[in-house]
Design an enzyme around this catalytic site. Structure first.
Site, mmCIF file in Angstrom:
data_model
loop_
_atom_site.group_PDB
_atom_site.id
_atom_site.type_symbol
_atom_site.label_atom_id
_atom_site.label_comp_id
_atom_site.label_asym_id
_atom_site.label_seq_id
_atom_site.Cartn_x
_atom_site.Cartn_y
_atom_site.Cartn_z
ATOM 1 N N LEU A 1 17.149 -11.806 -48.285
ATOM 2 C CA LEU A 1 16.425 -12.216 -49.493
ATOM 3 C C LEU A 1 17.148 -13.304 -50.307
ATOM 4 O O LEU A 1 18.304 -13.148 -50.667
ATOM 5 C CB LEU A 1 16.186 -10.985 -50.393
ATOM 6 C CG LEU A 1 15.377 -11.246 -51.668
ATOM 7 C CD1 LEU A 1 13.956 -11.650 -51.352
ATOM 8 C CD2 LEU A 1 15.420 -10.049 -52.589
ATOM 9 N N ASP A 2 16.441 -14.395 -50.577
ATOM 10 C CA ASP A 2 16.943 -15.502 -51.401
ATOM 11 C C ASP A 2 18.223 -16.118 -50.833
ATOM 12 O O ASP A 2 19.018 -16.719 -51.561
ATOM 13 C CB ASP A 2 17.203 -15.057 -52.848
ATOM 14 C CG ASP A 2 15.923 -14.631 -53.547
ATOM 15 O OD1 ASP A 2 14.850 -15.115 -53.151
ATOM 16 O OD2 ASP A 2 16.004 -13.818 -54.487
ATOM 17 N N ALA A 3 18.454 -15.944 -49.552
ATOM 18 C CA ALA A 3 19.694 -16.430 -48.950
ATOM 19 C C ALA A 3 19.454 -17.432 -47.822
ATOM 20 O O ALA A 3 20.383 -17.807 -47.123
ATOM 21 C CB ALA A 3 20.513 -15.254 -48.433
ATOM 22 N N GLY B 1 17.192 -12.448 -56.596
ATOM 23 C CA GLY B 1 16.464 -11.217 -56.873
ATOM 24 C C GLY B 1 15.513 -11.341 -58.041
ATOM 25 O O GLY B 1 15.111 -12.438 -58.414
#
Lengths: 294, 294, 294, 294
Positions: free
Chosen positions: D237-239, D211
């Site tokens: 997100l960001d995964a 994040g």
């Protein structure tokens, strides 16, 4: 003191370590040989050095169900494949636990690390004896329940001491030797009995600072990183095939004494990693360089 | 088993660890206080956090020739300087060897590493006892000649067991506690007796993978680097002030079992580095963060 | 092409870099001098080499409100403190942006990295010119809008070319030089004009693999880690004071070509870190070693 | 500005990236297929995930002399091998240079690093365009001679802007996208057009500090190491699957501003390494994890 339950589970497997001149189809030939005889491959890694045109391979398979009798594997393999492809190969059976001798002097950190892993069951190895030119670490050997032999080496008696050591190593069936900060140089003759079977730890990032007092030299040169190097011993001092290296940052605040302290942690981990790779039969040596499989 | 000659030479020194609101002249004030009373400074490091406006300092000086009697140093310092500058300060004397308790469960690698350093004389510390919720590592304690206490902890008896542990720790004069892969969570009450005096090792690169089974989580997430984190224990699980971290590379070939193996080396070194910094009185804690002097 | 807003905000400050024989009270003396004249210290770091008995210090303070006129600071400091304590000191003013010359040959990676940071405003520096013994990188210089001078150096014309270069550097008011993979050896005479003011990047972990073709040598030796080293140039090839080093892992799969590729990333980062430390006035040199403040 | 001679020499080769359920003999089957049709293998690497029972392979061979016409390779392979073994496979030809789009916002360091490598000829790629939600980096694009498209994205116009971007990407024949510190979140729909073909750089050691504002979070938590992570973008997100990570040490002296500075070097190198692996066709994705061949 081997009281802790081993961490490893041992399967009944065999390993081939192979190298030979590269040509098309080697990999297929070897894997077919294993497949056709019902060998379940559980590890396979290979590398082709395209500059030197050498093929390297490590393959491990389960012996359960393999249709060639274990004692005949080598013969069959060599006849059917190895000799045709000019292979240098070695066969290892997981059932055979290797025997390791430790050589130490006065510093205990590498010895402690190795004996701790041994006692904890991290490694599949037997350590029948520790040899030293000093009595300093005898208490450590005793507490871990390992036989300790004191061979005080002088310039005058070196030859006969080494012969006595070799006799003892032979008697105990030692497969390989680990120099855990052993501060003596082994003679060329001694080394010739254990080719690529003596692992040393040098307390520098080789080839920088070979020889004596590397931490003093590192301090003097003002490097910003120090290292440690484990390698097989050859007749050429600190110039044998490198197995593993690691480094740590240092700075102007690090006196020689602090470098020595930092270095101890590097040395013991780098040496133990090399021993583990050796025990796993994951190292091939060619042209004074190692191939270390992952 | 403390048979090996200590590696350290102990000088008769005193150490101040200080923090306070930043303002001009603090450094000069403290160093003058020591200089004027003939204290030969052998270490000085300071840091100003200009965002939080906090001044941090560690200074060590030789007591030989210092004109204030040792037992009066704290009083004089506080009267003349500390209270005026709203300092939080601690005075440590090198002659006082701290007493450390080890808490372990079943995994031996951190325990071995600590006891090896202890026996080798790497650290200026006494280890009067080892506490565990399992008997697994009793043989290790015995071989190193350390008293081993078994406190089997269950959900039901946790409160009374902790009280018994606290009583034992008090009786033995324990200064600080090291959780060497102790797999229990200490209660908030227990922790409150040793604020910033319980050092834990967590087997991940915090704050990633806090809580249970970090290697499984790392494998699941497919990270390319794993780590270990030593920190002071607070009532908030795995969220205390971080002292030291280190990492190592991994890849798709690393199964959970291989990550566990790689991680062991990280864990033991990271924990021992944190213990050493603590023993050197080089750590200050403010706002759940550490200042670790070099 | 300096079109991007600078990342830094420049305060009006002054910096002292100092070293001298260690004795009690130096730190207090310097900080008092600044405090008494209303200098607000925003950075202070010091180091005592207790073996060599040398005191090192970097202190930075705000000029706003400082009661000694800027042009008199050096004189007052030397009279009141420096000469009494046998200090070697230098005073730097933040308002003076240093001028840097780049020397390159054919490889662009370090040049690109430096010009990118320059254009992005990462550094407080001016780059009036690029000098090269080849025309290869002229287009790069042009795109970034920097003057490019071609000095083809041969064995025969080296002396006169260097004199012409020195004249140009003097004319442009160059403060220091960065050899961004400049493949020529500068003469002792040339170097003597810029003592500890020429930063080189060597593509090995010095002192390992000094001289030509270090990646070939690394491959030949079979090292498991390669490195890069930035250092000040002295008349002794690859033997000047080391500023920064970094390393990366390699293995048997890495051909010379792959080592060269991996090395490029190391080289550019290590060189740029050294340049940044130099620009921050954080490097002191004594006895062919650096003190690099954090 | 592609004026510098490319560093790479391009051979006429083909690459298979394959994964399938593991069973005996896959490796032999594939290598035989190539050998029998006179394909000279110049790279072969394979991995078996023995937990998931998945076989992964990358093999590259020379097309010169290969007896199957290039346009028929896929068909023959699928008919003879692929479909029988339930393979997911992709065929890449070295002659096809992939087209990459860059998405940027305001920070130039990753953009500079990529364009520098591009211009220096480090990579076999074409970069037809740069897309940004700000005009800040337009001058950089212009200097490197790349078309720059400004798509100011707001909450209101996001959907239509993304559609316009997609149309442009399609028109330009873009194969994959690199988010070089693009500070917008792409919609799930957008991402679905480029599955495992959008590479992002996140400025933390994921999964820590996912994040916004990871350096602020790192400072707040007091970590001793910071990192950067490149990964394929998924709708989470960001995964997405991690390609490459790297870290660097930090300490209490590192303010957020200093972490940002340190982080920039990490970010650009980690992103460029990921792009290079992608360009080399060395990445396979399965189960939200990558296999990255060496």
């Amino acid at each position: 003191m081997k009281t802790i339950k081993p961490l490893r589970e041992k399967k009944d497997t065999a390993i081939f370590l192979i190298y030979c001149p590269d040509k098309q189809g080697i990999l297929a030939t070897v894997t077919e040989f294993l497949n056709r005889n019902n060998g379940n491959i559980i590890y396979l890694d290979q590398h082709v050095d395209r500059e030197e045109k050498i093929f390297y391979m490590r393959v491990e398979w389960e012996l359960h169900g393999f249709t060639i009798p274990t004692e005949k594997i080598g013969e069959y393999f060599d006849t059917l494949i190895g000799s045709k492809l000019q292979m240098v190969w070695k066969l290892y059976l997981s059932e055979a636990t290797p025997k390791m001798a430790l050589f130490v002097s006065k510093m205990p950190h590498c010895l402690f690390d190795i004996l701790s892993r041994y006692t904890a069951g991290e490694w599949d190895v037997e350590i029948p004896l520790i040899i030293s030119n000093h009595k300093t670490l005898k208490p450590v050997a005793e507490r871990f329940g390992i036989d300790f032999y004191h061979f005080p080496v002088t310039k005058e008696n070196k030859e006969e001491q080494e012969l006595a050591e070799l006799a003892l190593l032979k008697e105990k069936g030692i497969d390989f030797i680990v120099l855990a900060r052993y501060m003596q140089i082994l003679s060329e003759d001694f080394v010739s009995h254990y080719p690529n079977k003596i692992i040393n730890i040098h307390h520098s990032f080789l080839p920088a600072f070979a020889g004596a007092k590397p931490y003093h030299a590192a301090r003097e040169r003002g490097v910003k990183i120090i290292g440690a190097t484990s390698h097989y011993v050859t007749s050429d001092l600190d110039a044998g095939p490198i197995i593993e290296q690691d480094v740590t940052r240092c700075s102007h605040v690090d006196t020689v004494q602090k470098l020595v302290r930092k270095g101890r942690d590097l040395e013991k981990i780098v040496l133990s990693k090399a021993v583990y790779k050796h025990l796993q039969r994951k190292i091939l040596v060619f042209n004074n360089r190692t191939v270390v499989f992952t």
